[in-house]
Design an enzyme around this catalytic site. Structure first.
Site, PDB file in Angstrom:
ATOM      1  N   CYS A  32       0.835  -1.209   0.000  1.00  9.25           N
ATOM      2  CA  CYS A  32       0.000   0.000   0.000  1.00  9.25           C
ATOM      3  C   CYS A  32       0.867   1.255   0.000  1.00  9.25           C
ATOM      4  O   CYS A  32       0.599   2.213  -0.734  1.00  9.25           O
ATOM      5  CB  CYS A  32      -0.938  -0.003   1.198  1.00  9.25           C
ATOM      6  SG  CYS A  32      -2.055  -1.418   1.252  1.00  9.25           S
ATOM      7  N   ASP A  33       1.919   1.248   0.814  1.00 14.98           N
ATOM      8  CA  ASP A  33       2.854   2.377   0.824  1.00 14.98           C
ATOM      9  C   ASP A  33       3.553   2.513  -0.530  1.00 14.98           C
ATOM     10  O   ASP A  33       3.663   3.620  -1.086  1.00 14.98           O
ATOM     11  CB  ASP A  33       3.907   2.175   1.907  1.00 14.98           C
ATOM     12  CG  ASP A  33       3.439   2.607   3.284  1.00 14.98           C
ATOM     13  OD1 ASP A  33       2.645   3.558   3.372  1.00 14.98           O
ATOM     14  OD2 ASP A  33       3.847   1.984   4.270  1.00 14.98           O
ATOM     15  N   LEU A  34       4.059   1.408  -1.049  1.00  9.02           N
ATOM     16  CA  LEU A  34       4.820   1.461  -2.298  1.00  9.02           C
ATOM     17  C   LEU A  34       3.953   1.929  -3.457  1.00  9.02           C
ATOM     18  O   LEU A  34       4.359   2.771  -4.265  1.00  9.02           O
ATOM     19  CB  LEU A  34       5.415   0.088  -2.595  1.00  9.02           C
ATOM     20  CG  LEU A  34       6.476  -0.406  -1.604  1.00  9.02           C
ATOM     21  CD1 LEU A  34       6.811  -1.862  -1.868  1.00  9.02           C
ATOM     22  CD2 LEU A  34       7.732   0.452  -1.689  1.00  9.02           C
ATOM     23  N   GLY A  83       3.186   5.559  -3.220  1.00 14.20           N
ATOM     24  CA  GLY A  83       4.336   6.334  -3.673  1.00 14.20           C
ATOM     25  C   GLY A  83       4.401   6.436  -5.179  1.00 14.20           C
ATOM     26  O   GLY A  83       4.724   7.502  -5.733  1.00 14.20           O
TER      27      GLY A  83
END
Length: 412
Positions: free
Chosen positions: A180-182, A185
């Site tokens: 989810c973070d990647l 980004g």
């Protein structure tokens, strides 16, 4: 130290990165790889949280975690205390000279320092300002902190990841990477590039409001469409595919093999390879939808036949036939794979003291403007003095005064 002469499509673009942990830093690393000058602002004495997210740690005196190293190359680090009025003013001065600001504070968190979008737009009308939060700037959860694991569950991703309920080890399972973070980004980088193009055409900046939850829900893709357009609630299926068969792992005599048969032609070829050619003419299995509906019956025939193969022999036979098959590599195996070596994906860089750091490079190979690798992930605050002099024109006396007052800091 001045920024080395940058190349790439974003050369000349300055990014002020007020983010930490992963989604924001991943975005700014992408922009840095493409040539942008990224100035990473960190809290004096603290630095990015991920510097402490180990072991393992880099054995160079900094004790920076390997986690931090994965997302912070092609940046320069300045340590400024934005809670001090003079520190916030320094950051505003940087923003006035920047093209892009990236931040991942809680909603409204930067307004108290005069570093929110409205405040900075007043001094830099064409600024592209990207806010990354767990749930966005609006909605009932806007004030809730967002973390990758939480978002994986709330978004529905964990409802389709893992072994089915009732099987040994069944139940919801997170993905082995902070996807989810990647992915947020990456969407942030895409959105910033779109906003820069709009600015180039109109001279107008804008605010990008990006949420981890929104990103992961958007990436439910085919699983969400199965519900929206077919009324089918997706479930955990382990390594099975909900609509493509056979697309899974199989047990051979000495290990597992991955089989990814994507169409009816490939299915016929695979059945011929296994000596099961008659199955390709069986009306239950001849077309993809039939194989999906009659999955169990097909597996009852295929599994015992595949179980007699040696894994390497089956993979080799599939590759010779042009069929997609392979093995599950462990991380050391894939990073040493001849294909990854041929693509030049692993790079070795050197920190300012000469300490080597290995990083995974930018995956797209641009023929005219390739990614560049100019800065190894910096130690916290190691560029403070140089960047304040270069970008803001501060002399040594003023820098020393700010250091003494605790407004800024040099390398941890």
């Amino acid at each position: 130290m001045r920024e080395p002469q940058a190349a790439g499509p974003l050369a000349g673009i300055t990014v002020l990165d007020l983010s930490r942990v992963l989604a924001g830093p991943w975005c700014s690393q992408v922009l840095g790889d493409l040539g942008a000058d990224v100035i990473k602002v960190e809290q004096p004495g603290q630095g990015d949280d991920t510097r402490k997210w180990g072991p393992p740690f880099l054995d160079d005196g900094s004790r920076d975690a390997a986690y931090y190293l994965c997302a912070n190359r092609n940046k320069r680090s300045v340590a400024i205390d934005m809670a001090k009025p003079e520190g916030a003013d320094l950051i505003r001065r940087f923003a006035a000279r920047a093209d892009v600001v990236i931040e991942n504070f809680r909603v409204g968190g930067l307004a108290r320092y005069g570093l929110d979008f409205d405040s900075l737009r007043a001094i830099k009308p064409d600024l592209v300002y990207c806010s990354i939060t767990g749930f966005g700037q609006t909605g009932p959860l806007r004030d809730t902190g967002g973390y990758d694991f939480l978002i994986q569950g709330m978004s529905g991703l964990m409802s389709v990841t893992g072994l089915p309920d009732g099987e040994p080890g069944g139940g919801p399972m997170k993905v082995g990477l902070p996807v989810c973070d990647l992915q947020t980004g990456l969407y942030a980088a895409i959105s910033i590039l779109a906003a820069l193009h709009h600015r180039h055409a109109t001279g107008e900046g804008q605010h990008i409001d990006l949420a981890l939850l929104d990103t992961q829900v958007a990436l439910l893709a085919n699983q969400a469409s199965n519900w929206l357009n077919g009324g089918v609630t997706p479930r955990r299926m382990g390594n099975l595919h909900p609509t493509v068969v056979p697309y899974q792992d199989f047990a051979c005599a000495d290990g597992d093999v991955l089989v990814a048969i994507g169409n009816d032609r490939q299915f016929r070829q695979f059945m011929d390879l296994l000596g099961l050619g008659a199955l390709a003419d069986d009306p239950r299995f001849a077309i993809s939808s039939g194989r999906c509906l009659n999955r169990d019956a097909l597996m009852d025939v295929m599994r015992p036949v595949i179980a007699r193969w040696q894994a390497a022999d089956l993979i080799a036979a599939m590759q010779a036939a042009g069929l997609p098959g392979g093995k599950v590599n462990e991380i050391p195996e894939v990073l040493a794979h001849p294909q990854i070596e041929a693509r030049g994906l692993v790079h070795e860089m050197a920190r300012s003291d000469g300490t080597p750091v290995k990083v995974l490079g930018f995956p797209a190979q641009l023929s005219a403007t390739p990614a560049t690798y100019r800065h190894a992930p910096p130690r916290s605050g190691e560029d403070t003095v140089a960047v304040l002099g270069e970008r803001l024109g501060l002399d040594r006396n003023e820098i020393d005064r700010l250091l003494a007052a605790g407004v800024i800091a040099e390398r941890l």
